[in-house]
Design a protein around this motif. Structure first.
Motif, short mmCIF file in Angstrom:
data_model
loop_
_atom_site.label_atom_id
_atom_site.label_comp_id
_atom_site.label_asym_id
_atom_site.label_seq_id
_atom_site.Cartn_x
_atom_site.Cartn_y
_atom_site.Cartn_z
N SER A 140 0.94 -1.08 -0.29
CA SER A 140 0.34 0.00 0.22
C SER A 140 0.76 1.55 0.38
CB SER A 140 -1.44 0.28 1.15
OG SER A 140 -0.10 -0.05 1.85
N THR A 141 2.77 1.05 0.18
CA THR A 141 2.92 2.18 0.12
C THR A 141 3.92 2.10 -0.71
OG1 THR A 141 4.38 1.51 2.11
CG2 THR A 141 2.52 3.00 2.45
N GLU A 142 5.28 2.80 -0.95
CA GLU A 142 6.05 2.92 -1.67
C GLU A 142 7.02 2.20 -1.13
OE1 GLU A 142 7.79 6.33 -4.30
OE2 GLU A 142 6.26 6.03 -5.10
N ALA A 143 7.12 2.81 0.05
CA ALA A 143 7.95 1.85 1.44
C ALA A 143 7.82 0.02 1.49
CB ALA A 143 7.66 3.03 2.29
N ASP A 144 7.41 -0.45 0.84
CA ASP A 144 6.31 -1.51 0.91
C ASP A 144 6.75 -2.05 -0.63
OD1 ASP A 144 4.41 -1.08 3.00
OD2 ASP A 144 2.72 -1.34 2.06
N LEU A 145 7.40 -1.79 -1.38
CA LEU A 145 8.14 -2.49 -2.65
C LEU A 145 9.37 -2.71 -2.06
CD1 LEU A 145 5.80 -0.23 -5.42
CD2 LEU A 145 5.21 -3.21 -4.37
N ASP A 146 9.56 -3.54 -1.68
CA ASP A 146 11.12 -4.13 -0.71
C ASP A 146 11.20 -5.48 -1.48
OD1 ASP A 146 13.10 -4.32 0.76
OD2 ASP A 146 12.60 -3.66 2.53
N ALA A 147 12.13 -5.33 -1.91
CA ALA A 147 12.90 -6.25 -2.89
C ALA A 147 13.29 -7.30 -2.45
CB ALA A 147 12.74 -6.46 -4.01
N GLU A 148 14.15 -6.79 -1.74
CA GLU A 148 15.31 -7.66 -0.63
C GLU A 148 13.58 -8.49 0.95
OE1 GLU A 148 19.22 -7.63 2.47
OE2 GLU A 148 17.88 -5.40 1.04
N ALA A 149 13.23 -7.51 0.80
CA ALA A 149 12.27 -8.08 2.35
C ALA A 149 11.31 -9.41 1.53
CB ALA A 149 11.38 -6.77 2.88
N VAL A 150 11.07 -8.63 0.02
CA VAL A 150 9.96 -10.09 -0.42
C VAL A 150 10.55 -11.29 -1.05
CG1 VAL A 150 8.55 -10.06 -2.50
CG2 VAL A 150 8.55 -7.23 -1.06
N VAL A 151 11.72 -11.18 -1.29
CA VAL A 151 12.40 -12.32 -2.16
C VAL A 151 12.49 -12.92 -0.27
CG1 VAL A 151 14.84 -12.80 -2.54
CG2 VAL A 151 13.63 -10.98 -3.63
N ASN A 152 13.30 -12.33 0.26
CA ASN A 152 13.36 -13.10 2.09
C ASN A 152 12.31 -14.10 1.72
OD1 ASN A 152 16.37 -12.33 2.12
ND2 ASN A 152 15.67 -10.69 3.32
N THR A 153 10.90 -13.21 2.02
CA THR A 153 9.83 -13.92 2.54
C THR A 153 9.56 -15.03 1.30
OG1 THR A 153 8.86 -11.81 3.25
CG2 THR A 153 6.92 -13.23 2.35
N ILE A 154 9.56 -15.17 0.26
CA ILE A 154 9.62 -16.15 -0.53
C ILE A 154 10.68 -17.67 -0.42
CG2 ILE A 154 9.96 -16.15 -3.19
CD1 ILE A 154 8.94 -13.61 -4.18
N VAL A 155 11.91 -17.14 -0.07
CA VAL A 155 12.60 -17.97 0.64
C VAL A 155 11.90 -18.94 1.26
CG1 VAL A 155 14.44 -18.57 0.65
CG2 VAL A 155 13.94 -16.59 -1.29
N LYS A 156 11.76 -17.88 2.23
CA LYS A 156 11.32 -18.62 3.94
C LYS A 156 10.43 -19.62 3.96
CE LYS A 156 12.91 -15.65 7.10
NZ LYS A 156 13.16 -13.88 7.22
N ALA A 157 9.25 -19.23 2.40
CA ALA A 157 8.01 -19.65 2.75
C ALA A 157 8.33 -20.55 1.08
CB ALA A 157 7.07 -19.28 1.70
N GLY A 158 9.55 -21.20 1.29
CA GLY A 158 10.60 -21.47 0.10
C GLY A 158 9.62 -23.73 0.08
N GLY A 159 8.92 -23.68 1.29
CA GLY A 159 8.50 -25.15 1.44
C GLY A 159 7.13 -25.79 0.66
N ALA A 160 7.03 -24.21 0.46
CA ALA A 160 4.96 -24.63 0.09
C ALA A 160 5.18 -24.53 -1.62
CB ALA A 160 4.41 -22.86 -0.37
N ASN A 161 6.65 -25.41 -2.31
CA ASN A 161 5.99 -26.10 -3.61
C ASN A 161 5.27 -26.72 -3.65
OD1 ASN A 161 7.40 -24.88 -5.50
ND2 ASN A 161 9.51 -24.95 -4.83
N TYR A 162 4.82 -27.04 -5.38
CA TYR A 162 3.28 -27.59 -5.85
C TYR A 162 3.57 -29.44 -6.11
CZ TYR A 162 3.63 -23.48 -7.74
OH TYR A 162 3.77 -22.13 -8.03
N MET A 163 3.25 -29.86 -5.69
CA MET A 163 3.90 -31.28 -6.69
C MET A 163 4.14 -31.37 -7.96
SD MET A 163 4.84 -32.69 -3.32
CE MET A 163 4.72 -34.64 -4.09
N GLY A 164 4.74 -32.06 -8.40
CA GLY A 164 4.96 -32.55 -9.76
C GLY A 164 4.82 -31.39 -10.80
N GLN A 165 5.59 -30.24 -9.99
CA GLN A 165 5.30 -29.06 -11.23
C GLN A 165 6.14 -29.02 -11.86
OE1 GLN A 165 7.52 -26.13 -9.22
NE2 GLN A 165 6.97 -24.24 -10.69
N GLN A 166 5.77 -28.61 -13.24
CA GLN A 166 5.89 -29.25 -14.31
C GLN A 166 6.98 -27.93 -15.03
OE1 GLN A 166 2.92 -30.48 -16.07
NE2 GLN A 166 2.71 -32.19 -15.57
N GLY A 167 7.93 -27.76 -16.12
CA GLY A 167 8.74 -26.79 -16.52
C GLY A 167 7.88 -25.85 -16.92
#
Length: 167
Positions: A140-167
């Motif tokens: 909701s703000t430009e400060a929220d658009l923090d690439a580093e923080a967002v990438v860290n969150t995504i990496v932490k959530a890494g376990g949530a990968n769908y099974m049998g993912q096709q490339g």
């Protein structure tokens, strides 16, 4: 004179109506491109045309990284985006995807109340097309658009990968 025949404005093929799902194919095209490993497109953003309250337009897409995506989003009306993020090391690169809702609370692109009230419905429509992603964010703000923080969150959530993912 200006007869009633001049309504071409409303049939603009680049507008995607999230209320009645007209032109869903616009979203589908970019979803497929971003998900594809053989396509260089990494992100796309769809901003509201505020007067219509229901229509979004592709304001940009690119092959750059999350920083390029966020730089673009900062200047836009509220809307929805989808971005690919490469994580891992050289040995195991993994593509992750996140969905972003941009809900600017202030400034020239501030989201009108009338639009905000329908966002949950429209976001559901957006997600019917942009269906597979690892994380979802609302900014909701430009400060929220923090690439580093967002990438860290995504990496932490890494376990949530769908099974049998096709490339």
């Amino acid at each position: 004179g200006s007869g009633s025949g001049e309504v071409s404005l409303f049939c603009n093929m680049s507008n995607w109506n999230l209320a009645n799902r007209q032109n869903d194919n616009i979203g589908q095209e970019h979803y497929d491109a971003i998900r594809s490993d053989s396509n260089s497109e990494n992100w796309a953003f769809f901003a509201y045309d505020y007067p219509t309250k229901t229509q979004v337009t592709l304001t940009g897409s690119g092959s750059g990284d999350i920083n390029e995506f966020f730089d673009h989003v900062k200047g836009q009306n509220g809307g929805y985006g989808f971005c690919r993020v490469e994580t891992g090391d050289e040995e195991s690169r993994r593509a992750k995807f996140f969905l972003a809702a941009w809900v600017p609370e202030s400034g020239p692109n501030k989201l009108p109340i009338m639009v905000k009230g329908n966002m949950s419905v429209h976001k559901a429509s957006f997600k019917e097309i942009f269906r597979d992603f690892n994380s979802e964010f609302t900014f909701s703000t430009e400060a929220d658009l923090d690439a580093e923080a967002v990438v860290n969150t995504i990496v932490k959530a890494g376990g949530a990968n769908y099974m049998g993912q096709q490339g």
